[in-house]
Design a protein around this motif. Sequence first.
Motif, PDB file in Angstrom:
ATOM      1  N   ASN A  73       9.042 -28.553   7.056  1.00 44.30           N
ATOM      2  CA  ASN A  73       9.019 -27.391   7.933  1.00 44.30           C
ATOM      3  C   ASN A  73       9.035 -27.853   9.390  1.00 44.30           C
ATOM      4  O   ASN A  73       8.146 -28.596   9.802  1.00 44.30           O
ATOM      5  N   LEU A  74      10.031 -27.418  10.118  1.00 37.74           N
ATOM      6  CA  LEU A  74      10.114 -27.753  11.536  1.00 37.74           C
ATOM      7  C   LEU A  74       9.894 -26.525  12.414  1.00 37.74           C
ATOM      8  O   LEU A  74       9.941 -26.620  13.632  1.00 37.74           O
ATOM      9  N   LYS A  75       9.660 -25.374  11.776  1.00 38.51           N
ATOM     10  CA  LYS A  75       9.454 -24.124  12.517  1.00 38.51           C
ATOM     11  C   LYS A  75       7.991 -23.965  12.897  1.00 38.51           C
ATOM     12  O   LYS A  75       7.105 -24.543  12.278  1.00 38.51           O
ATOM     13  N   ALA A  76       7.761 -23.121  13.896  1.00 43.91           N
ATOM     14  CA  ALA A  76       6.387 -22.752  14.236  1.00 43.91           C
ATOM     15  C   ALA A  76       5.811 -21.967  13.062  1.00 43.91           C
ATOM     16  O   ALA A  76       6.534 -21.271  12.347  1.00 43.91           O
ATOM     17  N   GLN A  77       4.521 -22.093  12.861  1.00 43.75           N
ATOM     18  CA  GLN A  77       3.869 -21.398  11.753  1.00 43.75           C
ATOM     19  C   GLN A  77       3.931 -19.887  11.949  1.00 43.75           C
ATOM     20  O   GLN A  77       3.665 -19.384  13.040  1.00 43.75           O
ATOM     21  N   ARG A  78       4.300 -19.195  10.889  1.00 38.83           N
ATOM     22  CA  ARG A  78       4.329 -17.736  10.924  1.00 38.83           C
ATOM     23  C   ARG A  78       3.004 -17.221  10.410  1.00 38.83           C
ATOM     24  O   ARG A  78       2.345 -17.866   9.597  1.00 38.83           O
TER      25      ARG A  78
ATOM     26  N   GLU B 265       0.877 -11.286   9.746  1.00 34.11           N
ATOM     27  CA  GLU B 265       1.622 -10.098  10.182  1.00 34.11           C
ATOM     28  C   GLU B 265       3.109 -10.258   9.867  1.00 34.11           C
ATOM     29  O   GLU B 265       3.750  -9.321   9.401  1.00 34.11           O
ATOM     30  N   TRP B 266       3.653 -11.449  10.124  1.00 35.76           N
ATOM     31  CA  TRP B 266       5.055 -11.701   9.806  1.00 35.76           C
ATOM     32  C   TRP B 266       5.290 -11.575   8.301  1.00 35.76           C
ATOM     33  O   TRP B 266       6.267 -10.972   7.863  1.00 35.76           O
ATOM     34  N   ILE B 267       4.389 -12.145   7.516  1.00 38.58           N
ATOM     35  CA  ILE B 267       4.516 -12.087   6.054  1.00 38.58           C
ATOM     36  C   ILE B 267       4.500 -10.642   5.585  1.00 38.58           C
ATOM     37  O   ILE B 267       5.368 -10.217   4.821  1.00 38.58           O
ATOM     38  N   GLU B 268       3.530  -9.860   6.048  1.00 36.97           N
ATOM     39  CA  GLU B 268       3.412  -8.455   5.632  1.00 36.97           C
ATOM     40  C   GLU B 268       4.654  -7.655   6.023  1.00 36.97           C
ATOM     41  O   GLU B 268       5.191  -6.897   5.219  1.00 36.97           O
ATOM     42  N   GLU B 269       5.104  -7.833   7.249  1.00 35.50           N
ATOM     43  CA  GLU B 269       6.257  -7.073   7.740  1.00 35.50           C
ATOM     44  C   GLU B 269       7.533  -7.457   6.995  1.00 35.50           C
ATOM     45  O   GLU B 269       8.291  -6.597   6.544  1.00 35.50           O
ATOM     46  N   THR B 270       7.764  -8.739   6.843  1.00 30.56           N
ATOM     47  CA  THR B 270       8.979  -9.213   6.185  1.00 30.56           C
ATOM     48  C   THR B 270       8.977  -8.821   4.708  1.00 30.56           C
ATOM     49  O   THR B 270       9.988  -8.350   4.183  1.00 30.56           O
TER      50      THR B 270
ATOM     51  N   LYS C 194      11.877 -20.184   2.467  1.00 32.34           N
ATOM     52  CA  LYS C 194      11.019 -21.370   2.479  1.00 32.34           C
ATOM     53  C   LYS C 194       9.848 -21.158   3.425  1.00 32.34           C
ATOM     54  O   LYS C 194      10.022 -20.760   4.568  1.00 32.34           O
ATOM     55  N   LEU C 195       8.664 -21.433   2.885  1.00 31.15           N
ATOM     56  CA  LEU C 195       7.421 -21.286   3.644  1.00 31.15           C
ATOM     57  C   LEU C 195       6.687 -22.613   3.658  1.00 31.15           C
ATOM     58  O   LEU C 195       6.737 -23.363   2.677  1.00 31.15           O
ATOM     59  N   SER C 196       5.973 -22.876   4.743  1.00 28.69           N
ATOM     60  CA  SER C 196       5.079 -24.035   4.735  1.00 28.69           C
ATOM     61  C   SER C 196       3.990 -23.749   3.704  1.00 28.69           C
ATOM     62  O   SER C 196       3.771 -22.591   3.306  1.00 28.69           O
ATOM     63  N   ILE C 197       3.297 -24.774   3.284  1.00 29.38           N
ATOM     64  CA  ILE C 197       2.201 -24.584   2.317  1.00 29.38           C
ATOM     65  C   ILE C 197       1.148 -23.653   2.927  1.00 29.38           C
ATOM     66  O   ILE C 197       0.608 -22.785   2.241  1.00 29.38           O
ATOM     67  N   ARG C 198       0.879 -23.788   4.216  1.00 33.79           N
ATOM     68  CA  ARG C 198      -0.079 -22.885   4.874  1.00 33.79           C
ATOM     69  C   ARG C 198       0.409 -21.441   4.792  1.00 33.79           C
ATOM     70  O   ARG C 198      -0.335 -20.533   4.445  1.00 33.79           O
ATOM     71  N   GLU C 199       1.688 -21.221   5.104  1.00 34.32           N
ATOM     72  CA  GLU C 199       2.249 -19.868   5.026  1.00 34.32           C
ATOM     73  C   GLU C 199       2.206 -19.346   3.592  1.00 34.32           C
ATOM     74  O   GLU C 199       1.955 -18.163   3.366  1.00 34.32           O
ATOM     75  N   MET C 200       2.428 -20.231   2.628  1.00 34.73           N
ATOM     76  CA  MET C 200       2.359 -19.827   1.223  1.00 34.73           C
ATOM     77  C   MET C 200       0.929 -19.401   0.876  1.00 34.73           C
ATOM     78  O   MET C 200       0.735 -18.419   0.152  1.00 34.73           O
ATOM     79  N   CYS C 201      -0.045 -20.090   1.410  1.00 36.23           N
ATOM     80  CA  CYS C 201      -1.447 -19.692   1.197  1.00 36.23           C
ATOM     81  C   CYS C 201      -1.700 -18.309   1.799  1.00 36.23           C
ATOM     82  O   CYS C 201      -2.356 -17.463   1.166  1.00 36.23           O
ATOM     83  N   LEU C 202      -1.197 -18.081   2.998  1.00 38.99           N
ATOM     84  CA  LEU C 202      -1.349 -16.773   3.631  1.00 38.99           C
ATOM     85  C   LEU C 202      -0.647 -15.700   2.808  1.00 38.99           C
ATOM     86  O   LEU C 202      -1.155 -14.579   2.668  1.00 38.99           O
ATOM     87  N   PHE C 203       0.514 -16.047   2.259  1.00 38.46           N
ATOM     88  CA  PHE C 203       1.210 -15.110   1.385  1.00 38.46           C
ATOM     89  C   PHE C 203       0.343 -14.783   0.171  1.00 38.46           C
ATOM     90  O   PHE C 203       0.251 -13.614  -0.231  1.00 38.46           O
ATOM     91  N   PHE C 204      -0.300 -15.771  -0.418  1.00 40.11           N
ATOM     92  CA  PHE C 204      -1.129 -15.510  -1.601  1.00 40.11           C
ATOM     93  C   PHE C 204      -2.310 -14.603  -1.282  1.00 40.11           C
ATOM     94  O   PHE C 204      -2.667 -13.736  -2.078  1.00 40.11           O
ATOM     95  N   ILE C 205      -2.909 -14.767  -0.129  1.00 40.50           N
ATOM     96  CA  ILE C 205      -3.993 -13.869   0.279  1.00 40.50           C
ATOM     97  C   ILE C 205      -3.444 -12.447   0.385  1.00 40.50           C
ATOM     98  O   ILE C 205      -4.017 -11.504  -0.167  1.00 40.50           O
TER      99      ILE C 205
END
Length: 172
Positions: free
Chosen positions: A71-76, A79-84, A144-155
């Motif tokens: 992952n080379l992007k800034a962490q989302r 709010e981004w997860i919910e909206e998308t 594709k999500l970073s592992i952190r973003e995937m954790c946020l998605f799971f929450i």
Amino acid sequence: MNKIEIKKELEKAVDSVITDLDNLSKEEFYLQKNGKWSAAQNMAHLTLGAKVFRKALRAPKLALIFKFGINLKAQRNTEWIEETYGTSEFPAVTGFEPRMHENSSLEFEKEQFLKVHAELIQLLDNWTEWQLNTLRLPQLILGKLSIREMCLFFIFHIKHHQKAIRKSIDKV
């Protein structure tokens, strides 16, 4: 959200779902309303998703890098997860449809849900903050999500299905 906060939020979301199922009858647990999934089906879906994520968290990190890149992007954020997620189109078949076990019961589904999520949360101890940001996995709807973003998605995903469970058992 750092790793400790993620673990706490995951635990809180899991505990909240289990609390909603306390004192539920078998009929209420398996009841489908208006063609929507029952509480049992929502639980089976969440457990299946957690099993897949748990498997990825157990995989060699180098293998994840080779398979999915970094992952080379800034962490989302959440709010981004919910909206998308909320504005996305879903395929008719995802592979994550509930698979009810032949021994399915309220206690069995709760036990499986708790076991898989507890293991998933514990596996986060093997990940550094840098690895959570850098390694990534594909998510069917969000890409594709970073592992952190995937954790946020799971929450988010647990809370999303908790709302569906509450509707199915009239707790909304």
